[in-house]
Design a protein around this motif. Structure first.
Motif, PDB file in Angstrom:
ATOM      1  N   UNK A 127      57.939  52.428  36.547  1.00 11.80           N
ATOM      2  CA  UNK A 127      56.808  51.596  36.378  1.00 11.80           C
ATOM      3  C   UNK A 127      56.091  52.011  34.821  1.00 11.80           C
ATOM      4  N   UNK A 128      56.007  53.164  34.475  1.00 13.12           N
ATOM      5  CA  UNK A 128      55.415  53.622  33.337  1.00 13.12           C
ATOM      6  C   UNK A 128      56.279  52.913  32.061  1.00 13.12           C
ATOM      7  N   UNK A 129      57.597  52.960  32.197  1.00 12.48           N
ATOM      8  CA  UNK A 129      58.323  52.342  30.934  1.00 12.48           C
ATOM      9  C   UNK A 129      58.150  50.925  31.027  1.00 12.48           C
ATOM     10  N   UNK A 130      58.384  50.353  32.413  1.00 15.91           N
ATOM     11  CA  UNK A 130      58.742  48.688  32.367  1.00 15.91           C
ATOM     12  C   UNK A 130      57.433  47.962  32.320  1.00 15.91           C
ATOM     13  N   UNK A 131      56.241  48.758  32.754  1.00 13.22           N
ATOM     14  CA  UNK A 131      55.004  47.834  32.853  1.00 13.22           C
ATOM     15  C   UNK A 131      53.856  48.499  32.125  1.00 13.22           C
ATOM     16  N   UNK A 132      53.584  49.993  32.150  1.00 11.11           N
ATOM     17  CA  UNK A 132      52.366  50.462  31.383  1.00 11.11           C
ATOM     18  C   UNK A 132      52.593  50.508  30.008  1.00 11.11           C
ATOM     19  N   UNK A 133      53.879  50.804  29.436  1.00  9.15           N
ATOM     20  CA  UNK A 133      54.064  50.746  28.059  1.00  9.15           C
ATOM     21  C   UNK A 133      54.179  49.454  27.309  1.00  9.15           C
ATOM     22  N   UNK A 134      54.743  48.594  27.913  1.00  3.80           N
ATOM     23  CA  UNK A 134      54.588  47.123  27.325  1.00  3.80           C
ATOM     24  C   UNK A 134      53.250  46.508  27.498  1.00  3.80           C
ATOM     25  N   UNK A 135      52.472  46.656  28.659  1.00  7.44           N
ATOM     26  CA  UNK A 135      51.419  46.076  28.644  1.00  7.44           C
ATOM     27  C   UNK A 135      50.397  46.299  27.651  1.00  7.44           C
ATOM     28  N   UNK A 136      50.318  47.820  27.582  1.00  8.67           N
ATOM     29  CA  UNK A 136      49.649  48.546  26.510  1.00  8.67           C
ATOM     30  C   UNK A 136      49.812  47.979  25.351  1.00  8.67           C
ATOM     31  N   UNK A 137      50.972  47.815  24.985  1.00 13.54           N
ATOM     32  CA  UNK A 137      51.558  47.418  23.572  1.00 13.54           C
ATOM     33  C   UNK A 137      50.689  46.008  23.535  1.00 13.54           C
ATOM     34  N   UNK A 138      50.948  45.237  24.346  1.00 12.20           N
ATOM     35  CA  UNK A 138      50.553  43.763  24.315  1.00 12.20           C
ATOM     36  C   UNK A 138      49.094  43.617  24.176  1.00 12.20           C
ATOM     37  N   UNK A 139      48.218  44.497  24.889  1.00 12.88           N
ATOM     38  CA  UNK A 139      47.159  44.489  24.825  1.00 12.88           C
ATOM     39  C   UNK A 139      46.316  45.041  23.751  1.00 12.88           C
ATOM     40  N   UNK A 140      46.975  46.006  23.110  1.00 18.44           N
ATOM     41  CA  UNK A 140      46.695  46.377  21.715  1.00 18.44           C
ATOM     42  C   UNK A 140      46.902  45.587  20.769  1.00 18.44           C
ATOM     43  N   UNK A 141      47.899  44.628  20.784  1.00 19.46           N
ATOM     44  CA  UNK A 141      48.360  43.717  19.854  1.00 19.46           C
ATOM     45  C   UNK A 141      47.346  42.444  19.924  1.00 19.46           C
ATOM     46  N   UNK A 142      46.920  42.302  20.992  1.00 17.90           N
ATOM     47  CA  UNK A 142      45.783  41.223  21.185  1.00 17.90           C
ATOM     48  C   UNK A 142      44.610  41.509  20.448  1.00 17.90           C
ATOM     49  N   UNK A 143      44.001  42.719  20.754  1.00 21.27           N
ATOM     50  CA  UNK A 143      42.556  43.300  20.184  1.00 21.27           C
ATOM     51  C   UNK A 143      42.870  43.214  18.810  1.00 21.27           C
ATOM     52  N   UNK A 144      43.842  44.455  18.273  1.00 25.02           N
ATOM     53  CA  UNK A 144      44.000  44.782  17.062  1.00 25.02           C
ATOM     54  C   UNK A 144      44.318  43.527  15.997  1.00 25.02           C
ATOM     55  N   UNK A 145      45.012  42.589  16.627  1.00 28.43           N
ATOM     56  CA  UNK A 145      45.261  41.519  15.767  1.00 28.43           C
ATOM     57  C   UNK A 145      44.178  40.308  15.675  1.00 28.43           C
ATOM     58  N   UNK A 146      43.357  40.275  16.656  1.00 28.47           N
ATOM     59  CA  UNK A 146      42.394  39.381  16.603  1.00 28.47           C
ATOM     60  C   UNK A 146      41.388  39.926  15.667  1.00 28.47           C
ATOM     61  N   UNK A 147      41.119  41.193  15.772  1.00 27.47           N
ATOM     62  CA  UNK A 147      39.796  41.926  14.857  1.00 27.47           C
ATOM     63  C   UNK A 147      40.493  42.013  13.554  1.00 27.47           C
ATOM     64  N   UNK A 148      41.760  42.284  13.304  1.00 27.25           N
ATOM     65  CA  UNK A 148      42.319  42.191  11.949  1.00 27.25           C
ATOM     66  C   UNK A 148      42.309  40.974  11.164  1.00 27.25           C
ATOM     67  N   UNK A 149      42.881  39.916  11.785  1.00 24.07           N
ATOM     68  CA  UNK A 149      42.718  38.634  11.210  1.00 24.07           C
ATOM     69  C   UNK A 149      41.142  37.960  11.033  1.00 24.07           C
TER      70      UNK A 149
END
Length: 259
Positions: free
Chosen positions: A100-122
């Motif tokens: 689950x760490x590889x299939x759920x935790x890491x992908x979800x963490x990447x997506x959440x970071x993408x949402x917040x960092x992308x929003x703030x940067x843009x």
């Protein structure tokens, strides 16, 4: 101060988590963005939370398929001659790919970071671009607009969720990246990362952001759209950099780590 005054102040306290524009942003974007632009406080929490929920669902439906792919690893040549300890180490490494760490935790963490960092940067780049074109709008207003302009990505997540459930396959080449050869490095890898962002949902976001920029900036439409174009070009150029680095290192996907 009387109890009546305190009650009035409590009622007038702005609500930062607002869902009132959830449907109107799709069907009446002009009116919705006008209302959003008039807010003197942050109203970006709701759309970002919605995108995190859709990202979670997408990760959950993709996890079993990702785990299955991780399990389908061919044994190395001469595996039967490995010592029992070496064989056990190999099997453990393969099984970790389905954890689950590889299939759920890491992908979800990447997506959440993408949402917040992308929003703030843009949002920050859009604010800077508008300011350089003569606007006196606040950074908060730009962040509000960008957050709600990102709602088309909810539709993209829903489409991808349905596609994964129906086809039982992961989406490995999003956007226009399928036109590029896989496994490239250097400039082709950078172009692949750029093309992976190019889809109808990005265009939709751009249009909403441009409409919002006109509302918050007070600039003429030409200047507002020019500022929006410049902001998106800079943002996408930065957003593709992790894809280039990933391809060079050969350890991460070309889609980018954070965005």
């Amino acid at each position: 101060m009387s109890e009546l005054d305190l009650t009035f102040m409590e009622e007038e306290k702005p609500k930062k988590f607002q869902l009132k524009w959830f449907f109107p942003i799709f069907f009446k974007p002009g009116k919705s963005l006008k209302e959003i632009s008039e807010k003197e406080y942050a109203v970006w929490i709701a759309p970002l939370c919605i995108l995190m929920v859709s990202a979670l669902i997408l990760v959950l439906v993709s996890a079993p398929i990702l785990g299955g792919v991780s399990q389908n690893v061919a044994t190395p040549e001469g595996f039967e001659y490995y010592s029992p300890e070496q064989q056990n180490q190999f099997n453990q490494a393969v099984s970790m790919g389905a954890s689950p760490v590889v299939t759920i935790v890491f992908p979800l963490l990447g997506k959440i970071l993408g949402i917040w960092i992308g929003w703030f940067l843009l949002g920050s780049i859009l604010h800077l671009s508008l300011t350089l074109n003569g606007s006196r709008s606040s950074n908060r207003s730009a962040l509000n607009v960008v957050a709600w302009a990102s709602m088309p990505f909810l539709i993209r997540d829903i489409v991808q969720i349905i596609a994964v459930l129906v086809t039982k396959q992961l989406i490995t080449q999003p956007g226009l990246s399928g036109f590029m050869e896989a496994g490239t490095t250097g400039l082709p890898a950078y172009l692949t990362a750029l093309l992976s962002f190019m889809d109808i949902y990005l265009i939709w976001q751009f249009i909403l952001a441009g409409l919002g920029a006109m509302k918050i900036s007070g600039l003429k439409s030409g200047k507002a759209w020019l500022a929006t174009i410049i902001a998106f070009i800079i943002f996408l150029a930065l957003k593709a950099l992790p894809g280039l680095i990933s391809a060079q290192l050969g350890t991460l996907s070309t889609g980018g780590m954070f965005f």
